[in-house]
Motif scaffolding. Structure first.
Motif, PDB file in Angstrom:
ATOM      1  N   GLY A 186       0.793  -1.214   0.000  1.00  0.00           N
ATOM      2  CA  GLY A 186       0.000   0.000   0.000  1.00  0.00           C
ATOM      3  C   GLY A 186       0.829   1.269   0.000  1.00  0.00           C
ATOM      4  N   TYR A 187       2.160   1.158   0.148  1.00  0.00           N
ATOM      5  CA  TYR A 187       3.016   2.340   0.117  1.00  0.00           C
ATOM      6  C   TYR A 187       4.201   2.016  -0.772  1.00  0.00           C
ATOM      7  CZ  TYR A 187       5.211   6.612   1.797  1.00  0.00           C
ATOM      8  OH  TYR A 187       5.785   7.864   1.867  1.00  0.00           O
ATOM      9  N   TYR A 188       4.090   2.430  -2.037  1.00  0.00           N
ATOM     10  CA  TYR A 188       5.028   1.933  -3.038  1.00  0.00           C
ATOM     11  C   TYR A 188       6.119   2.931  -3.419  1.00  0.00           C
ATOM     12  CZ  TYR A 188       1.302  -1.482  -3.351  1.00  0.00           C
ATOM     13  OH  TYR A 188       0.368  -2.423  -3.042  1.00  0.00           O
ATOM     14  N   VAL A 189       6.347   3.939  -2.572  1.00  0.00           N
ATOM     15  CA  VAL A 189       7.446   4.861  -2.847  1.00  0.00           C
ATOM     16  C   VAL A 189       8.361   4.916  -1.631  1.00  0.00           C
ATOM     17  CG1 VAL A 189       6.223   6.289  -4.530  1.00  0.00           C
ATOM     18  CG2 VAL A 189       6.026   6.814  -2.105  1.00  0.00           C
ATOM     19  N   MET A 190       9.451   5.642  -1.759  1.00  0.00           N
ATOM     20  CA  MET A 190      10.418   5.732  -0.666  1.00  0.00           C
ATOM     21  C   MET A 190       9.842   6.545   0.489  1.00  0.00           C
ATOM     22  SD  MET A 190      14.260   7.309  -0.879  1.00  0.00           S
ATOM     23  CE  MET A 190      13.804   9.021  -1.131  1.00  0.00           C
ATOM     24  N   ASP A 191       9.930   5.990   1.689  1.00  0.00           N
ATOM     25  CA  ASP A 191       9.484   6.701   2.884  1.00  0.00           C
ATOM     26  C   ASP A 191      10.616   7.645   3.323  1.00  0.00           C
ATOM     27  OD1 ASP A 191       8.948   7.516   5.443  1.00  0.00           O
ATOM     28  OD2 ASP A 191       8.107   5.597   6.087  1.00  0.00           O
ATOM     29  N   PRO A 192      10.382   8.974   3.281  1.00  0.00           N
ATOM     30  CA  PRO A 192      11.477   9.912   3.589  1.00  0.00           C
ATOM     31  C   PRO A 192      12.095   9.670   4.969  1.00  0.00           C
ATOM     32  CG  PRO A 192       9.576  11.092   2.734  1.00  0.00           C
ATOM     33  CD  PRO A 192       9.133   9.682   2.950  1.00  0.00           C
TER      34      PRO A 192
END
Lengths: 514, 514
Positions: A186-192
């Motif tokens: 559900g979270y497909y980008v880099m987590d800052p």
């Protein structure tokens, strides 16, 4: 009396191409032929074999531009024999490149004085641009560490696991460790936050993606900048940010100009963008832009004499065509802000239409975002009976090339189909695609035996593959044993092989999207 | 009654391009314009500015192809929107690339079994090919040293000082020391004995050039191979050879097939060649060929899924056009051995004709060899009154682009003019060039004051340059002081500036020939 000429006497040059012997004879595939053949025959043979390639315009797998205005085609054609690197001979072409760099730098809000020239280069694509940017970060970090008397043999770079394969390539070829922030369902980008946690003194830069290749989502560069500024303050390092805006660099400034992702953020030192994606030029042009001269170590620059003036160059290639640079300049001045905005709005509208159409079928989960690159990534709500790979395969028979692929590590149980909306993908085509997807779903529903039929159909192929694999291992015995097995054993073996094969295929697919 | 329409009411779209306001208004040069302009106007504006570029066909400075058959132009045009990297979508294009690799590997006598596939890749040009080959040598050497527990942080590469700039680039970007064998007067290629002397345990490879960029001479690869074999035997190392056959790779096999420079020599592990030089394709294609799979470390290869099969790739770029690959295939099958041999013989004949014509003037020393790349490099026997740069400059006004440059270190007092004979440089043009060179010599002889006239003509320009330089330094005072100087002082200053400028120009020129 009529004297008829016998055919062997007639001049070969009068034969129509398909009446000549050249289309009858097999050409050597792996060695140069001894003799020449007429140019018409050579053209026809190659042209006809290329008919079996996919149609670029129906290739929904790729961001790369497949259509340009005929006027621009003509400019491209006229520049085919112009070598981009001969700056002294072709000063105007060089000047056009410099103008493009400046236009794009301004578009990305580079902090330039009124008469200050922007720092950037035209490249073959984002891969080259990323290698150049990465090399600049590496060298800058090395120089700083050396000046401080600290070791500089273990550089690393922090990115999300969703990056394109070229980052891995950069890491491997230039000996930099790639530290990937894992994705979650559900979270497909880099987590800052996770990214900044991974930063250490050996981090040459954090790379954010504007327009993740997987679902087109923009990463939160502003948050990354804020968190990293804080970390730099505490630790005393000055870890910079690179933004890989390969696909999003020509979208965000026109659709969401208020979104802060570019040189407005102080830690963003360099940005790459593909001219051949939403820059609307055919494959073969990318751009690397640096914030200022200080961000590009001088020792990497080679100087070329350009009409008696010094033209700094920074590139991994040398001789190449000029067409793409000229085509990029054409698009920038032809379309202007107005034109690019209109094109991007059209793409976005068509993406929204397609998204709704797919949602209406009630069978798909949409994993792409409304704000992002105009693409629709979707997966089946229920893929227990039929999966996304089958849909992709069946769409091919309708002429559509829609790729299916699994998400990277830690989300790899999710499979998505991805449709990229390019400028030339009009509403009519979008409607047609929704219709065809619906048909495919219907077909799959009404053919419960299809899975079985398919699996037997592949038995032959897989068996052949097993034989080949065994043969390649050089062991004829394996091949022999295999033939003595019971049919069930064979089937099991084949299934295992096939599953592994498909798994590999999926794995290979994931990072090499363009 | 006739109602006349006032002009402002007529539709803008009926205006002829040169009657529209777009050719009257100045376009922003460094920022994207706000509004779109019609495509016809954009075409015309760009096309017209490009008229000021040099004519590629008259560019005698470069090996890079400037003419192809119209049939091939058509294939190129049709493939403009095909992305080379989408191997799954365009399997035929990928297949054509693989065929080219095999044909070229066979041409270079790679030791391949009957059904064995050659190892190689298509690149953007020889620069990329050289970086890939260099990277393979570096990684192989590192792996060997690591396995032996020896340090691997000081790799070096041995070449002649006559190599093209890309070797220096490779060295700098991939952190390898470049050890150059110095040239001597009258011997402008790498001396194999000196090269082998410089080889040590950290040498990743020795790079020989087939067709030195400076005078087209072939280096003695066979001798290098013999000497290095002996050194390897004594020391126990196994230092390999790379041959940079950028210009000579498509010449030697056709004109001097018995010359041993390629994979017939056991230490030659990789060869690069420019498809866009005597491979007879427009700028943008090169080839890197390895002797065998073992010479290309597996870890550098990325795998792409290609129609369910595995397609290994090794490249610094990613998305790029397919046109050049298709064009290379066209030339290989259209011309065959016969065609290439005829083209190369024509080039060689025309080079010999030009050479004789220049010798007949009695004023030139020829520094190129009869066996080598078809070019004529020549310098004035007496350049005390007028030098080669003046000849180059005066030839420009006749339309010819003939570069003059100084030789590298240890032979830098020699200046040469270089004319490259390409396929499309016919005998008529060669005759015309000899005529024009004779005219230029005559002009120079009859204008003893010209040197003076020229130096005053440049005073203005140089003065402007000094002012600009001072202005750029940010110091208005320097500018002010300068104006108060006496005229003689000023002239001296300008002369000094100008001399430095020309020296720099010469220096810059030397390595960046293509």
């Amino acid at each position: 009396m009529v004297l008829s000429k016998i055919s062997s006497q007639s001049d070969v040059s009068v034969h129509s191409t398909f009446a000549s012997r050249y289309v009858r004879e097999s050409l050597p595939r792996y060695r140069m032929p001894d003799n020449s053949i007429p140019k018409e025959a050579a053209f026809q043979i190659i042209n006809d074999e290329l008919m079996l390639d996919g149609r670029p315009r129906l290739n929904l797998a790729s961001f790369v531009t497949t259509w340009m205005e005929p006027e621009c085609d003509k400019l491209i054609m006229d520049a085919l024999n112009k070598n981009y690197v001969d700056m002294d001979e072709y000063p105007v072409t060089t000047e056009l490149q410099n103008r493009c760099v400046n236009m794009i730098a301004h578009l990305f809000n580079a902090p330039l004085g009124e008469s200050e020239a922007a720092v950037g280069v035209g490249t073959v694509g984002s891969s080259e641009a990323i290698m150049l940017a990465g090399l600049a970060f590496k060298r800058k970090w090395q120089n700083k560490r050396r000046a401080l008397g600290l070791p500089c043999d273990k550089p690393n770079i922090v990115t999300g696991a969703n990056v394109q394969v070229c980052w891995e390539k950069f890491a491997r070829y230039f000996e930099v460790e790639l530290k990937e922030v894992k994705l979650t369902e559900g979270y497909y980008v880099m987590d800052p936050e996770k990214a900044v946690e991974m930063v250490d003194e050996n981090t040459i830069c954090v790379a954010a993606i504007l327009g993740s290749t997987l679902n087109g989502e923009f990463e939160d560069v502003k948050k990354l900048n804020d968190l990293l500024t804080e970390k730099n303050r505490v630790t005393g390092w000055d870890t910079p940010i690179h933004v890989d805006a390969a696909s999003g660099g020509f979208i965000a400034p026109f659709l969401w100009p208020e979104l802060e992702w570019d040189f407005r953020l102080p830690l963003v030192k360099s940005i790459n963008v593909s001219g051949h994606k939403y820059g609307l030029v055919y494959a073969g042009v990318g751009w690397a832009i640096w914030r200022s001269k200080d961000d590009l170590p001088d020792e990497l620059i080679f100087h070329i004499n350009y009409l008696g003036a010094d033209q700094p160059t920074f590139t991994l290639n040398f001789s190449k065509g000029s067409s793409q640079i000229i085509a990029q300049y054409y698009q920038l001045i032809r379309l202007g802000h107005e034109g690019y905005r209109n094109v991007m709005e059209n793409c976005h509208q068509n993406a929204m239409f397609l998204r709704e159409g797919l949602e209406r079928t009630g069978r798909f989960e949409i994993v792409s975002k409304e704000i992002g690159v105009p693409l629709v990534a979707f997966s089946l709500k229920d893929n227990s009976r039929h999966d996304e790979f089958e849909i992709a395969e069946m769409l091919r028979s309708y002429g559509w090339i829609v790729p299916a692929y699994t998400m990277p590590a830690d989300a790899q149980h999710i499979t998505v189909l991805r449709v990229v909306i390019r400028e030339d993908f009009s509403r009519t085509l979008a409607e047609r695609l929704v219709l065809d997807v619906t048909k495919v779903l219907h077909e799959l529903d009404n053919l419960p035996v299809r899975l079985h039929a398919k699996s037997t159909a592949v038995v032959e192929e897989a068996a052949a593959a097993v034989v080949v694999a065994a043969g390649e291992g050089g062991s004829g015995r394996v091949n022999g044993t295999f033939l003595k097995k019971t049919e069930i054993e064979t089937q099991r073996e084949i299934t295992t092989y096939w599953k592994k094969f498909v798994a590999n295929k999926k794995k290979n697919n994931k990072n090499t999207i363009c």
